[in-house]
Design an enzyme around this catalytic site. Structure first.
Site, mmCIF file in Angstrom:
data_model
loop_
_atom_site.group_PDB
_atom_site.id
_atom_site.type_symbol
_atom_site.label_atom_id
_atom_site.label_comp_id
_atom_site.label_asym_id
_atom_site.label_seq_id
_atom_site.Cartn_x
_atom_site.Cartn_y
_atom_site.Cartn_z
ATOM 1 N N GLY A 89 36.081 30.652 42.523
ATOM 2 C CA GLY A 89 36.303 32.003 43.013
ATOM 3 C C GLY A 89 36.877 31.963 44.422
ATOM 4 O O GLY A 89 37.657 31.078 44.748
ATOM 5 N N LEU A 90 36.468 32.918 45.241
ATOM 6 C CA LEU A 90 36.956 33.049 46.617
ATOM 7 C C LEU A 90 38.476 33.107 46.649
ATOM 8 O O LEU A 90 39.125 32.435 47.438
ATOM 9 C CB LEU A 90 36.465 31.878 47.475
ATOM 10 C CG LEU A 90 34.966 31.869 47.767
ATOM 11 C CD1 LEU A 90 34.601 30.634 48.575
ATOM 12 C CD2 LEU A 90 34.575 33.111 48.548
ATOM 13 N N CYS A 91 39.034 33.889 45.735
ATOM 14 C CA CYS A 91 40.480 33.967 45.696
ATOM 15 C C CYS A 91 40.914 35.410 45.455
ATOM 16 O O CYS A 91 41.883 35.658 44.757
ATOM 17 C CB CYS A 91 41.021 33.054 44.604
ATOM 18 S SG CYS A 91 40.226 33.333 43.040
ATOM 19 N N GLY A 92 40.158 36.348 46.011
ATOM 20 C CA GLY A 92 40.544 37.752 45.884
ATOM 21 C C GLY A 92 40.487 38.201 44.432
ATOM 22 O O GLY A 92 39.651 37.741 43.657
ATOM 23 N N ALA A 247 46.676 33.465 46.008
ATOM 24 C CA ALA A 247 45.662 34.515 46.104
ATOM 25 C C ALA A 247 44.562 34.098 47.070
ATOM 26 O O ALA A 247 44.096 34.899 47.890
ATOM 27 C CB ALA A 247 45.069 34.795 44.731
#
Lengths: 292, 130
Positions: A89-92, A247
């Site tokens: 994750g941590l990709c908007g 992203a």
């Protein structure tokens, strides 16, 4: 009212977070360069493959003996949605955007009375789809262990899809991924891979001339079709990788900026509180002196 | 002039106009010139030669497909390395893998196919050794 020490701690922790997001942004930026180059380099091959296959398919025509992968099963009752997302994750909104696109398609298909199955590549997409479609997810491929994407990974996925196709488990297979346009623009895309859809213009390119096949057209198609599935999946994975880093880079850039804003606000509160305390102490001293 | 597109999964190796390309098809080598009849053939492991002006460029290709359409020639190679940079070790290990595959396969038709591939790889090795 938090004490000065609390405020100091809070600022320190925000600064630590900012350092992490800044580092992640820079890591994503450097990985993006490589992923972007790989994705752009893979485009011509996938495009030529599609074009060649389209030409062949057009000249073979509606052959009864055409392989299953080319003509499909003849119906479109069962749809397999191959959803490719990232492992992290941590990709908007990257993963959510792809999943949303797939989910919208699933809802539309279900409304038409079709059966929908999911094949997830990447754990993030699986996690998001599991809640709603737990029983319809037929397989999950986890590429977390893979440090760099190789064609073998795509081949492995393609083999699994083709095996299911040979068992008549689905009629239509659609690939969901995020096409990389630029660092700030990634476009969730759906591409039907089984049976493949070709540009109708491709047929005209030959100008009516028929191909010579060496050896037989059937042998060539038997070899080329599974390969095309793998190639299209490989392209999707590479586009996804580039989109993911794009992203992540912009998400982390935002996070760094937000952390900066927060630090400014917190510092302001800290200074105000400190000033208020000094003023209070001064008043106390002065009023004490006056009382004497 | 013949329009020639030469791509591998990793990158575009060549794109432009040339005089002639010799392609190693599964059923034999073919010299493709401008105006060739539309044709599709898979490639065997072999040497692809590009003739342009007086210059000649040789590339080792392992597997793939060639398509000739009125627009020109498109070669989709699984693996392609300029001959000068080609590492004989990769080929040797590919031959070893193929030998093992032939030994392991019990299916008759499958073994024939693998044996043919092994033969092609060995021919390529011999051609490169010259």
């Amino acid at each position: 009212m938090p004490s000065l020490k609390d405020l100091r701690n809070r600022i320190a922790s925000t600064k630590a977070t900012q350092k992490i997001t800044k580092a992640m942004q820079m890591v994503a930026a450097s990985k993006l360069r490589r992923a972007q180059a790989a994705a752009e380099a893979a485009r011509p091959y996938a495009a030529s493959m599609e074009k060649v296959l389209g030409n062949i398919a057009a000249s073979v025509g509606s052959l009864e003996t055409a392989p299953l992968l080319l003509r499909g099963t003849g119906s479109d009752n069962v749809h397999l949605l191959l959803v490719c997302t990232a492992e992290r994750g941590l990709c908007g909104p990257f993963n959510t955007a792809i999943v949303r696109h797939a989910r919208e398609r699933a809802i539309a298909l279900t409304a038409e009375g079709k059966e929908v199955k999911f094949f997830c590549v990447g754990r993030k997409g699986y996690d998001q789809l599991r809640r709603q479609y737990g029983k319809q997810i037929v397989e999950l491929v986890d590429l977390r262990a893979a440090r760099t994407l190789h064609f073998e990974h795509a081949e492995m996925i393609a083999e699994k899809v083709i095996a299911r196709c040979a068992q008549f488990e689905f009629d239509v297979c659609t690939l969901f991924f995020s096409r990389f346009r630029s660092v700030i623009a990634q476009i969730p895309t759906a591409q039907q891979i089984i049976p493949p859809l070709f540009d109708s213009k491709a047929a005209d390119a030959l100008g009516g001339a028929a191909y010579e096949f060496e050896p037989e057209a059937e042998d060539i198609l038997h070899e080329l079709l599974p390969r095309n599935v793998a190639v299209q999946i490989f392209r999707a994975l590479l586009e996804n990788a580039a989109s993911f880093y794009g992203a992540q880079m912009s998400a982390m850039d935002n996070a760094t900026r937000n952390a900066g804003d927060m630090i400014r606000k917190q510092t302001l509160t800290y200074n105000r509180t400190r000033q208020a305390m000094i003023t209070k102490e001064l008043i106390e001293i002065i009023s004490g002196a006056e009382a004497l | 002039m013949l329009h020639f597109e030469f791509v591998s999964p990793e990158r575009v190796l060549f794109s432009g106009d040339v005089d002639q390309v010799d392609v190693p098809g599964v059923e034999g080598d073919m010299g493709i010139l401008a105006g060739h009849a539309p044709l599709v053939t898979p490639l065997r492991p072999g040497i692809l030669t590009i003739y342009n002006g007086g210059a000649r460029e040789t590339v080792v290709v392992i597997g793939g497909i060639a398509e000739v359409s009125p627009a020109g020639l498109t070669v989709l190679a699984d693996q392609a390395t300029p001959r000068d940079n080609f590492d004989a070790m990769t080929l040797a290990s590919a031959i070893k893998d193929a030998e093992e595959d032939v030994a392991d396969t019990t299916d008759e038709a499958q073994r024939d196919k693998l044996a043919r591939r092994l033969e092609q790889l060995k021919t390529l090795q011999a051609a490169l050794a010259q």
